[in-house]
Design a protein around this motif. Structure first.
Motif, PDB file in Angstrom:
ATOM      1  N   SER A 137       3.766  -5.943  11.102  1.00  0.00           N
ATOM      2  CA  SER A 137       2.298  -5.965  11.216  1.00  0.00           C
ATOM      3  C   SER A 137       1.928  -6.086  12.459  1.00  0.00           C
ATOM      4  N   VAL A 138       2.320  -7.039  13.318  1.00  0.00           N
ATOM      5  CA  VAL A 138       2.018  -7.145  14.701  1.00  0.00           C
ATOM      6  C   VAL A 138       2.336  -5.976  15.545  1.00  0.00           C
ATOM      7  N   LEU A 139       3.472  -5.258  15.142  1.00  0.00           N
ATOM      8  CA  LEU A 139       3.731  -4.073  15.923  1.00  0.00           C
ATOM      9  C   LEU A 139       2.798  -2.779  15.416  1.00  0.00           C
ATOM     10  N   GLY A 140       2.199  -3.000  14.505  1.00  0.00           N
ATOM     11  CA  GLY A 140       1.418  -1.776  13.826  1.00  0.00           C
ATOM     12  C   GLY A 140       2.107  -0.900  13.062  1.00  0.00           C
ATOM     13  N   LEU A 141       3.122  -1.384  12.092  1.00  0.00           N
ATOM     14  CA  LEU A 141       3.885  -0.826  11.209  1.00  0.00           C
ATOM     15  C   LEU A 141       3.903  -1.006   9.924  1.00  0.00           C
ATOM     16  N   ALA A 142       4.182   0.001   9.161  1.00  0.00           N
ATOM     17  CA  ALA A 142       3.909  -0.275   7.769  1.00  0.00           C
ATOM     18  C   ALA A 142       4.958  -1.203   7.066  1.00  0.00           C
ATOM     19  N   PRO A 143       4.802  -1.827   6.002  1.00  0.00           N
ATOM     20  CA  PRO A 143       5.935  -2.989   5.428  1.00  0.00           C
ATOM     21  C   PRO A 143       7.145  -2.381   5.106  1.00  0.00           C
ATOM     22  N   ALA A 144       8.316  -2.969   5.470  1.00  0.00           N
ATOM     23  CA  ALA A 144       9.647  -2.394   4.906  1.00  0.00           C
ATOM     24  C   ALA A 144       9.530  -2.690   3.364  1.00  0.00           C
ATOM     25  N   LEU A 145      10.696  -2.157   2.832  1.00  0.00           N
ATOM     26  CA  LEU A 145      10.893  -2.179   1.247  1.00  0.00           C
ATOM     27  C   LEU A 145      12.073  -2.840   1.161  1.00  0.00           C
ATOM     28  N   LEU A 146      11.967  -3.945   0.157  1.00  0.00           N
ATOM     29  CA  LEU A 146      13.142  -4.785  -0.250  1.00  0.00           C
ATOM     30  C   LEU A 146      14.098  -3.775  -0.963  1.00  0.00           C
ATOM     31  N   ASP A 147      15.678  -3.776  -0.846  1.00  0.00           N
ATOM     32  CA  ASP A 147      16.576  -3.011  -1.656  1.00  0.00           C
ATOM     33  C   ASP A 147      17.656  -3.796  -1.920  1.00  0.00           C
ATOM     34  N   ASP A 148      17.745  -3.836  -3.500  1.00  0.00           N
ATOM     35  CA  ASP A 148      18.893  -4.818  -4.105  1.00  0.00           C
ATOM     36  C   ASP A 148      20.252  -4.590  -3.411  1.00  0.00           C
ATOM     37  N   ARG A 149      20.492  -3.281  -3.205  1.00  0.00           N
ATOM     38  CA  ARG A 149      21.698  -2.991  -2.438  1.00  0.00           C
ATOM     39  C   ARG A 149      21.993  -3.666  -1.257  1.00  0.00           C
ATOM     40  N   LEU A 150      21.148  -3.684  -0.359  1.00  0.00           N
ATOM     41  CA  LEU A 150      21.342  -4.138   0.957  1.00  0.00           C
ATOM     42  C   LEU A 150      20.881  -6.044   0.864  1.00  0.00           C
TER      43      LEU A 150
END
Length: 371
Positions: A137-150
């Motif tokens: 967010s500080v970098l002006g980026l959209a949220p990442a998404l949690l992935d159950d495989r990762l």
């Protein structure tokens, strides 16, 4: 430690005519899977204006009821029954515009330690996602998404590190908790086949300290900076932290510190492997690292010049790492101040760069250190 696995530049092209073109990329599983019902996928798609008109997927020479997802650009099949432990051969074909047929064959093995389904995220994994997205967010980026495989892959590796009192990205087959030698093997074991980064640190006193250690280190900061909404997973256990980042296709130059970001640290004490200052045989504290990263561009980038000045226009001495002198960089450059930065001071940075096609991707910006 940072490990980067990219397959984005390895896709192939097949064509019978100018009107019939198909591109293909990731596929799997290709090694050992820990899933009893693994999704078999092949990412394949037509050029603009083209259409997938047919497909055929066979496992051990037996045709299965596969589907083609045009949104994900994937041929897919998930069995509705548990696969027996053992080896499986896959043969896939996709037809574009009724005229061009592309094919791929591969094999995989179902582990004797297979599991029925992936666990839901733990409280710590949700907290890790929040920490990652706070930095983004500080970098002006959209949220990442949690992935159950990762998440599952990161959990397995973190557990392996603690059980075997080790650090790093690689596991030894036969050791307790082994789930795959390299990061890509482990991600694939739990169903993820795409391009990825892995960040690992050990010895952190807390989850948040581990996150800060990774983000402050310039090589390890790069995955946090990816544009788009990348998939992520992570796990923290008794000082060991593993983060895994999928790679989105978004194109953007991202810098950290961000433009006009306040309150930046003054120093960094180089707890990173590889050490970016190995090129200069330098040890001890330096100024806080500045990272310039170009995503989705032709690599390697070429950095022709850079500058770092304080608010009074004085030049600040720095080391410059780029693909020209650093074999661990392809899409990024580091501006590493030789001495600690001054408190409460405005700093301006310019990085002049082009991608491999010669397109200008230069950027100039400023940030302020903490008081």
């Amino acid at each position: 430690m940072l490990r980067r696995m990219l397959v984005l530049s390895t896709f192939a092209l097949a064509a019978l005519s100018q009107a019939s073109v198909a591109y293909y990329r990731s596929y799997g599983p290709r090694s050992v899977t820990r899933l009893a019902r693994p999704t078999v996928t092949w990412e394949v798609w037509p050029s603009e204006g083209g259409r997938v008109t047919g497909w055929d997927l066979r496992i051990n020479n037996r045709k299965v009821r596969a589907t083609y997802d045009s949104g994900r650009r994937e041929l897919q099949f998930t069995p509705d029954y548990d696969l027996d432990t053992g080896d499986y051969a896959v043969s896939a074909k996709v037809t574009v515009d009724g005229s061009l047929t592309v094919s791929r064959a591969w094999s995989f093995r179902v582990s004797s330690e297979k599991i029925g389904k992936l666990a839901p995220p733990s409280e710590k994994q949700v907290l890790l996602l929040q920490e990652i997205n706070s930095a983004r967010s500080v970098l002006g980026l959209a949220p990442a998404l949690l992935d159950d495989r990762l998440d599952a892959s990161a959990s397995a590796h973190t557990s392996y590190l603690k059980r075997n009192r080790q650090s790093g990205h690689f596991e030894q087959e036969g050791a307790p908790g082994f789930s795959g030698n390299a990061p890509a093997d482990r991600m694939e074991a739990f169903g993820y086949f795409g391009s990825s980064y892995e960040d690992v640190c050990t010895g952190a006193f807390s989850l948040r300290e581990g996150m800060k250690m990774l983000f402050d280190a310039p090589y390890h900061r790069i995955p946090f900076m990816a544009p788009g909404q990348p998939l992520v997973g992570g796990a923290y256990e008794n000082g060991a932290l593993t983060l895994q980042f999928g790679v989105s296709e978004a194109t953007r130059v991202v810098v950290s510190p961000a433009p006009n970001q306040p309150g930046l640290p003054l120093t960094w004490d180089q707890p990173e492997n590889p050490n970016p200052l190995r090129l200069y045989d330098v040890r001890g504290q330096i100024g806080y690292p500045v990272v310039f990263a170009a995503f989705g561009v032709e690599e390697p980038i070429r950095v022709s010049d850079a500058s770092l000045t304080d608010g009074f226009g004085n030049s600040v001495p720095f080391y410059l790492n780029s693909p020209a002198n650093d074999d661990h960089l392809e899409n990024a450059a580091f501006v590493l101040p030789k001495k600690p930065l001054r408190a409460g001071t405005l700093y301006s940075v310019t990085v002049r760069a082009t991608d491999a096609t010669g397109r200008d991707i230069s950027k100039s910006w400023s940030f302020t250190t903490r008081s």
